[in-house]
Design an enzyme around this catalytic site. Structure first.
Site, PDB file in Angstrom:
ATOM      1  CG  ASP A   7       2.309  25.076  25.969  1.00 20.20           C
ATOM      2  OD1 ASP A   7       1.374  25.374  25.186  1.00 20.20           O
ATOM      3  OD2 ASP A   7       2.452  25.581  27.097  1.00 20.20           O
ATOM      4  CG  HIS A  45      -7.474   8.926   1.738  1.00 21.43           C
ATOM      5  ND1 HIS A  45      -6.335   8.187   1.923  1.00 21.43           N
ATOM      6  CD2 HIS A  45      -8.487   8.034   1.808  1.00 21.43           C
ATOM      7  CE1 HIS A  45      -6.642   6.913   2.076  1.00 21.43           C
ATOM      8  NE2 HIS A  45      -7.944   6.796   2.018  1.00 21.43           N
ATOM      9  CG  ASP A  53     -14.592   6.990   4.251  1.00 22.60           C
ATOM     10  OD1 ASP A  53     -14.742   6.526   5.399  1.00 22.60           O
ATOM     11  OD2 ASP A  53     -13.845   6.480   3.406  1.00 22.60           O
ATOM     12  CG  ASP A 104     -13.605   2.853   7.207  1.00 15.63           C
ATOM     13  OD1 ASP A 104     -14.160   3.864   6.721  1.00 15.63           O
ATOM     14  OD2 ASP A 104     -12.602   2.325   6.711  1.00 15.63           O
ATOM     15  CG  HIS A 146     -10.397   2.148  -3.618  1.00 17.46           C
ATOM     16  ND1 HIS A 146     -11.346   1.249  -3.200  1.00 17.46           N
ATOM     17  CD2 HIS A 146     -11.069   3.275  -3.957  1.00 17.46           C
ATOM     18  CE1 HIS A 146     -12.543   1.831  -3.269  1.00 17.46           C
ATOM     19  NE2 HIS A 146     -12.408   3.052  -3.730  1.00 17.46           N
ATOM     20  CG  HIS A 184      -9.484  -1.219   5.155  1.00 21.90           C
ATOM     21  ND1 HIS A 184      -9.897  -0.999   6.440  1.00 21.90           N
ATOM     22  CD2 HIS A 184     -10.075  -0.251   4.409  1.00 21.90           C
ATOM     23  CE1 HIS A 184     -10.677   0.065   6.485  1.00 21.90           C
ATOM     24  NE2 HIS A 184     -10.819   0.536   5.252  1.00 21.90           N
ATOM     25  CG  HIS A 195      -6.409   1.449   6.647  1.00 24.11           C
ATOM     26  ND1 HIS A 195      -5.769   2.455   5.983  1.00 24.11           N
ATOM     27  CD2 HIS A 195      -7.708   1.542   6.281  1.00 24.11           C
ATOM     28  CE1 HIS A 195      -6.644   3.136   5.246  1.00 24.11           C
ATOM     29  NE2 HIS A 195      -7.826   2.603   5.422  1.00 24.11           N
ATOM     30  CD  GLU A 215     -13.148   1.046   1.854  1.00 25.65           C
ATOM     31  OE1 GLU A 215     -13.248   2.252   1.589  1.00 25.65           O
ATOM     32  OE2 GLU A 215     -12.428   0.610   2.764  1.00 25.65           O
ATOM     33  CE1 TYR A 218     -14.490   7.246  -4.947  1.00 28.59           C
ATOM     34  CE2 TYR A 218     -13.357   5.404  -6.009  1.00 28.59           C
ATOM     35  CZ  TYR A 218     -13.972   5.941  -4.901  1.00 28.59           C
ATOM     36  OH  TYR A 218     -14.091   5.210  -3.749  1.00 28.59           O
ATOM     37  NE  ARG A 263     -14.759   5.538   0.121  1.00 29.45           N
ATOM     38  CZ  ARG A 263     -14.203   6.683  -0.228  1.00 29.45           C
ATOM     39  NH1 ARG A 263     -13.859   6.900  -1.480  1.00 29.45           N
ATOM     40  NH2 ARG A 263     -13.997   7.635   0.667  1.00 29.45           N
ATOM     41  CD  GLU A 269     -15.451   2.148   4.285  1.00 29.91           C
ATOM     42  OE1 GLU A 269     -15.541   3.399   4.253  1.00 29.91           O
ATOM     43  OE2 GLU A 269     -14.410   1.549   4.578  1.00 29.91           O
TER      44      GLU A 269
HETATM   45 MN   LIG Z   1     -12.371   2.131   4.645  1.00 30.21          MN
END
Ligand SMILES: [Mn+2]
Length: 435
Positions: free
Chosen positions: A37, A240, A257, A268, A347, A351, A358, A381, A385, A403, A405
């Site tokens: 719950d 991710h 990130d 972000d 990628h 965004h 996003h 960003e 990799y 990365r 960003e």
């Molecule tokens: Mn991003």
């Protein structure tokens, strides 16, 4: 803080576009059970919040342009002493009118009795089907009640229009929205610096996540804007990665990130740094390529520039960089044509950023990438990799995932980087970690 007058202006502007033949219906986000719950912390639906500033669950917003009795109608929970003892205060109907400027407010329990009245006489319902199945059913049931009914020469709605017009409004940020986003970025700045300073070989990824959360929460950001990514070593190559449960080893790179959510607006930000405070020559070589690409992409941002130009610049610089490192072979032009960079960079350049990480808004208009406009906020960003899974990649490049960003606003003449002062050159990062 976004003022009540700004919410009022948004509703007015949106209703202007909808016109008197339409009605707008937006349900609050459902409360989501976690286990047993217990529930996940509540987060309002972004469209609902954008038009109301109202953060309670179990509410429905109706905007009925040119309606005599009022255009802004809120269905929400009644005040209830028993519930309020357990769960805290509610606005109730009086609060909806006084504190949120609703023209009328009704108990949510009366929704099914009253909703048909708001549908009759309208041609179209501005509502996005398919996002909230339970409310889709409620709305369709009520639409069926009034379908085919003609009352006083007025007809019932004959179709749905999704609310992409509203999303185009959300895409262009006001000065006060940018100020709130700057605050989200400033909190995120502290969090990244704290995590970097804390990092040393032997600590766990989740311990860095804890350092981030500490700065977020103590500065009034009660939640990250999305699940924080803290990856070390091979995990830097998982885009991710959110398990965040591995021990960080000497010689690893660490990729974080993570962004704070402040007053429902997202930051972000990604930074990549060496676990032991000192880049190896391979790590540094890759890092500097990504940084060069990112800086060049940011430099190109101004009103009128194409959304896709940042990506084109990034692809060009990073492909050249991979050739310089001997990882790719051949002419840069041909390699770009063949998309030879895809195993290393898979990628987009970024965004839209706003109430959703996003964020909403189209990237293309009439099949063409759209030109940038003042007030757009987005991420830049690029990343490389160098996963050990890539066939033929020499071992010395393995597990180097980088990365970088930042969050950028398009201004009248150019751009402003909200996250400009978060350490990002090799020198800045190594200096910070040496302390
Ligand atoms: Mn991003």
């Amino acid at each position: 803080m976004i003022k009540l007058s700004e919410y009022a202006k948004r509703r007015k502007d949106f209703m202007q576009q909808v016109g008197p033949s339409g009605v707008v219906i937006i349900a609050s986000a459902p409360e989501r059970p976690r286990n047993g719950d217990a529930f996940y912390p509540y987060r309002q639906n972004s469209d609902f919040y954008y038009l109301t500033g109202f953060e309670e669950p179990e509410a429905v917003l109706v905007l009925a342009p040119k309606r005599k009795e009022g255009e802004f109608i809120l269905f929400n929970r009644v005040r209830d002493r028993d519930h309020e003892i357990w769960d805290g205060p509610r606005a109730g109907q009086e609060g909806a009118v006084h504190d949120f400027q609703a023209d009328q407010s009704f108990p949510i329990s009366q929704l099914n009795d009253l909703l048909p009245e708001f549908l009759i006489g309208r041609e179209t319902i501005h509502y996005t089907l398919g996002l909230n199945r339970d409310f889709d059913k409620t709305l369709l049931n009520n639409l069926n009640k009034v379908r085919g009914k003609i009352r006083g020469g007025l007809q019932s709605p004959n179709g749905f229009i999704d609310i992409s017009n509203l999303h185009e409004m959300r895409l262009l940020k006001s000065a006060s929205e940018i100020a709130v986003m700057q605050k989200a970025v400033d909190i995120t700045h502290k969090a990244h610096v704290r995590a970097m300073a804390f990092c040393k070989p032997g600590v766990y990824e989740y311990q860095l996540e804890a350092e981030l959360m500490y700065e977020f929460q103590r500065n009034g950001a009660r939640s990250p804007a999305y699940n924080s990514i803290v990856g070390s070593g091979r995990n830097t190559c998982i885009l991710h990665y959110i398990s965040n449960n591995q021990k960080i080893a000497d010689g690893d790179l660490v990729l974080i990130d993570a962004g704070a959510e402040y007053q429902n607006y997202a930051a972000d930000i990604t930074r990549t740094f060496p676990a032991n405070g000192k880049f190896t020559s391979e790590q540094r070589a890759v890092y500097d390529i990504v940084l060069e690409a990112q800086l060049a992409a940011i430099k190109s941002i101004k009103p009128g520039a194409s959304w896709v130009s940042a990506q084109d610049i990034i692809v060009k610089i990073m492909t050249q960089g991979l050739v310089d490192l001997g990882i790719l072979k051949g002419s840069v032009e041909t390699l770009i044509e063949k998309e030879a960079y895809l195993p290393y960079y898979m990628h987009r350049s970024g965004h839209w950023l706003g109430l959703d990480v996003h964020d909403v808004g189209r990237y293309r208009v009439h099949t063409k990438w759209r030109p940038l406009e003042q007030g757009m906020v987005f991420t830049v960003e690029p990343g490389l990799y160098l996963s050990s899974d890539i066939p033929g990649l020499a071992k010395r490049w393995h597990h180097i995932g980088v990365r970088i960003e930042d969050n950028v606003v398009v201004t009248e003449k150019g751009h402003q980087v909200l996250s400009n002062s978060i350490p990002k050159t090799v020198t800045e990062i190594e200096a910070l970690m040496a302390n």
